[in-house]
Design a protein around this motif. Structure first.
Motif, PDB file in Angstrom:
ATOM      1  N   ASN A  77       0.803  -1.227   0.000  1.00  0.00           N
ATOM      2  CA  ASN A  77       0.000   0.000   0.000  1.00  0.00           C
ATOM      3  C   ASN A  77       0.834   1.273   0.000  1.00  0.00           C
ATOM      4  O   ASN A  77       0.404   2.302   0.511  1.00  0.00           O
ATOM      5  CB  ASN A  77      -0.988   0.015   1.176  1.00  0.00           C
ATOM      6  CG  ASN A  77      -2.089  -0.999   0.992  1.00  0.00           C
ATOM      7  OD1 ASN A  77      -2.526  -1.262  -0.122  1.00  0.00           O
ATOM      8  ND2 ASN A  77      -2.536  -1.586   2.085  1.00  0.00           N
ATOM      9  N   ILE A  78       2.008   1.212  -0.580  1.00  0.00           N
ATOM     10  CA  ILE A  78       2.788   2.424  -0.772  1.00  0.00           C
ATOM     11  C   ILE A  78       2.306   3.109  -2.041  1.00  0.00           C
ATOM     12  O   ILE A  78       2.234   4.328  -2.115  1.00  0.00           O
ATOM     13  CB  ILE A  78       4.290   2.097  -0.826  1.00  0.00           C
ATOM     14  CG1 ILE A  78       4.730   1.594   0.543  1.00  0.00           C
ATOM     15  CG2 ILE A  78       5.111   3.301  -1.241  1.00  0.00           C
ATOM     16  CD1 ILE A  78       6.070   0.967   0.582  1.00  0.00           C
ATOM     17  N   LEU A  79       1.930   2.307  -3.025  1.00  0.00           N
ATOM     18  CA  LEU A  79       1.302   2.781  -4.262  1.00  0.00           C
ATOM     19  C   LEU A  79      -0.074   2.159  -4.381  1.00  0.00           C
ATOM     20  O   LEU A  79      -0.281   1.022  -3.957  1.00  0.00           O
ATOM     21  CB  LEU A  79       2.108   2.339  -5.489  1.00  0.00           C
ATOM     22  CG  LEU A  79       3.410   3.010  -5.817  1.00  0.00           C
ATOM     23  CD1 LEU A  79       4.010   2.360  -7.056  1.00  0.00           C
ATOM     24  CD2 LEU A  79       3.230   4.486  -6.040  1.00  0.00           C
ATOM     25  N   HIS A  80      -0.982   2.883  -5.010  1.00  0.00           N
ATOM     26  CA  HIS A  80      -2.292   2.310  -5.337  1.00  0.00           C
ATOM     27  C   HIS A  80      -2.084   1.310  -6.460  1.00  0.00           C
ATOM     28  O   HIS A  80      -1.178   1.464  -7.293  1.00  0.00           O
ATOM     29  CB  HIS A  80      -3.243   3.432  -5.770  1.00  0.00           C
ATOM     30  CG  HIS A  80      -4.655   2.979  -5.919  1.00  0.00           C
ATOM     31  ND1 HIS A  80      -5.147   2.472  -7.094  1.00  0.00           N
ATOM     32  CD2 HIS A  80      -5.679   2.956  -5.042  1.00  0.00           C
ATOM     33  CE1 HIS A  80      -6.420   2.151  -6.930  1.00  0.00           C
ATOM     34  NE2 HIS A  80      -6.770   2.444  -5.684  1.00  0.00           N
ATOM     35  N   LYS A  81      -2.916   0.276  -6.515  1.00  0.00           N
ATOM     36  CA  LYS A  81      -2.713  -0.789  -7.511  1.00  0.00           C
ATOM     37  C   LYS A  81      -2.836  -0.264  -8.938  1.00  0.00           C
ATOM     38  O   LYS A  81      -2.095  -0.718  -9.819  1.00  0.00           O
ATOM     39  CB  LYS A  81      -3.688  -1.937  -7.274  1.00  0.00           C
ATOM     40  CG  LYS A  81      -5.142  -1.581  -7.452  1.00  0.00           C
ATOM     41  CD  LYS A  81      -6.035  -2.791  -7.298  1.00  0.00           C
ATOM     42  CE  LYS A  81      -7.476  -2.391  -7.589  1.00  0.00           C
ATOM     43  NZ  LYS A  81      -8.338  -3.529  -7.707  1.00  0.00           N
ATOM     44  N   ASN A  82      -3.720   0.697  -9.182  1.00  0.00           N
ATOM     45  CA  ASN A  82      -3.855   1.245 -10.533  1.00  0.00           C
ATOM     46  C   ASN A  82      -2.657   2.114 -10.904  1.00  0.00           C
ATOM     47  O   ASN A  82      -2.221   2.126 -12.058  1.00  0.00           O
ATOM     48  CB  ASN A  82      -5.143   2.047 -10.655  1.00  0.00           C
ATOM     49  CG  ASN A  82      -6.366   1.180 -10.581  1.00  0.00           C
ATOM     50  OD1 ASN A  82      -6.276  -0.041 -10.638  1.00  0.00           O
ATOM     51  ND2 ASN A  82      -7.530   1.790 -10.434  1.00  0.00           N
ATOM     52  N   THR A  83      -2.110   2.818  -9.932  1.00  0.00           N
ATOM     53  CA  THR A  83      -0.911   3.621 -10.168  1.00  0.00           C
ATOM     54  C   THR A  83       0.255   2.703 -10.513  1.00  0.00           C
ATOM     55  O   THR A  83       1.039   2.994 -11.425  1.00  0.00           O
ATOM     56  CB  THR A  83      -0.562   4.456  -8.922  1.00  0.00           C
ATOM     57  OG1 THR A  83      -1.682   5.251  -8.571  1.00  0.00           O
ATOM     58  CG2 THR A  83       0.637   5.341  -9.162  1.00  0.00           C
ATOM     59  N   ALA A  84       0.362   1.600  -9.798  1.00  0.00           N
ATOM     60  CA  ALA A  84       1.425   0.632 -10.065  1.00  0.00           C
ATOM     61  C   ALA A  84       1.283   0.062 -11.477  1.00  0.00           C
ATOM     62  O   ALA A  84       2.270  -0.029 -12.219  1.00  0.00           O
ATOM     63  CB  ALA A  84       1.390  -0.488  -9.037  1.00  0.00           C
ATOM     64  N   ALA A  85       0.068  -0.276 -11.859  1.00  0.00           N
ATOM     65  CA  ALA A  85      -0.177  -0.828 -13.194  1.00  0.00           C
ATOM     66  C   ALA A  85       0.173   0.194 -14.266  1.00  0.00           C
ATOM     67  O   ALA A  85       0.775  -0.143 -15.297  1.00  0.00           O
ATOM     68  CB  ALA A  85      -1.630  -1.265 -13.319  1.00  0.00           C
ATOM     69  N   ARG A  86      -0.199   1.443 -14.022  1.00  0.00           N
ATOM     70  CA  ARG A  86       0.081   2.502 -14.994  1.00  0.00           C
ATOM     71  C   ARG A  86       1.585   2.709 -15.167  1.00  0.00           C
ATOM     72  O   ARG A  86       2.078   2.845 -16.289  1.00  0.00           O
ATOM     73  CB  ARG A  86      -0.579   3.804 -14.541  1.00  0.00           C
ATOM     74  CG  ARG A  86      -0.436   4.940 -15.532  1.00  0.00           C
ATOM     75  CD  ARG A  86      -1.139   6.208 -15.067  1.00  0.00           C
ATOM     76  NE  ARG A  86      -0.472   6.786 -13.907  1.00  0.00           N
ATOM     77  CZ  ARG A  86      -1.031   6.907 -12.701  1.00  0.00           C
ATOM     78  NH1 ARG A  86      -2.263   6.493 -12.482  1.00  0.00           N
ATOM     79  NH2 ARG A  86      -0.371   7.455 -11.706  1.00  0.00           N
ATOM     80  N   ARG A  87       2.313   2.708 -14.069  1.00  0.00           N
ATOM     81  CA  ARG A  87       3.764   2.905 -14.149  1.00  0.00           C
ATOM     82  C   ARG A  87       4.458   1.740 -14.844  1.00  0.00           C
ATOM     83  O   ARG A  87       5.370   1.934 -15.650  1.00  0.00           O
ATOM     84  CB  ARG A  87       4.349   3.114 -12.762  1.00  0.00           C
ATOM     85  CG  ARG A  87       3.953   4.453 -12.182  1.00  0.00           C
ATOM     86  CD  ARG A  87       4.651   4.744 -10.888  1.00  0.00           C
ATOM     87  NE  ARG A  87       4.207   6.022 -10.367  1.00  0.00           N
ATOM     88  CZ  ARG A  87       4.591   6.517  -9.211  1.00  0.00           C
ATOM     89  NH1 ARG A  87       5.425   5.839  -8.438  1.00  0.00           N
ATOM     90  NH2 ARG A  87       4.151   7.676  -8.799  1.00  0.00           N
ATOM     91  N   LYS A  88       4.025   0.522 -14.548  1.00  0.00           N
ATOM     92  CA  LYS A  88       4.603  -0.655 -15.207  1.00  0.00           C
ATOM     93  C   LYS A  88       4.328  -0.603 -16.702  1.00  0.00           C
ATOM     94  O   LYS A  88       5.215  -0.867 -17.518  1.00  0.00           O
ATOM     95  CB  LYS A  88       4.018  -1.940 -14.618  1.00  0.00           C
ATOM     96  CG  LYS A  88       4.457  -2.227 -13.202  1.00  0.00           C
ATOM     97  CD  LYS A  88       4.055  -3.605 -12.730  1.00  0.00           C
ATOM     98  CE  LYS A  88       2.566  -3.809 -12.701  1.00  0.00           C
ATOM     99  NZ  LYS A  88       2.175  -5.103 -12.130  1.00  0.00           N
TER     100      LYS A  88
END
Length: 88
Positions: A64-75
């Motif tokens: 929970n340091i990043l939101h899951k959608n933010t993580a997906a977007r960055r990847k």
């Protein structure tokens, strides 16, 4: 400063968690920056750097340091940049 014992503990715990999270965010940002540099310079090891960066992003999302959608977007953005660099 709070007077209640539980509130004092909350302040202490919050400071500790904030410190740990800021360290983890810093590591994440550094990893992403190194990955972008490897992609920009057409480094031969860019794919392996991307793989380790994706692992770091996933771990950050799991904690929970990043939101899951933010993580997906960055990847996705990094993978797209690598694919575009390979086509050139």
């Amino acid at each position: 400063m709070p007077n209640i014992k539980s509130a004092i503990k909350r302040v202490k715990v919050t400071k500790a968690k904030t410190l740990k999270n800021s360290i983890k965010k810093s590591v994440l940002k550094t990893t992403i920056k190194k990955c972008k540099e490897a992609i920009a310079t057409n480094d031969a090891s860019a794919a392996t750097v991307l793989k380790s960066t994706i692992e770091t992003i996933d771990k950050s999302a799991a904690k929970n340091i990043l939101h899951k959608n933010t993580a997906a977007r960055r990847k996705s953005k990094l993978a797209k940049a690598l694919n575009a660099a390979n086509k050139k």
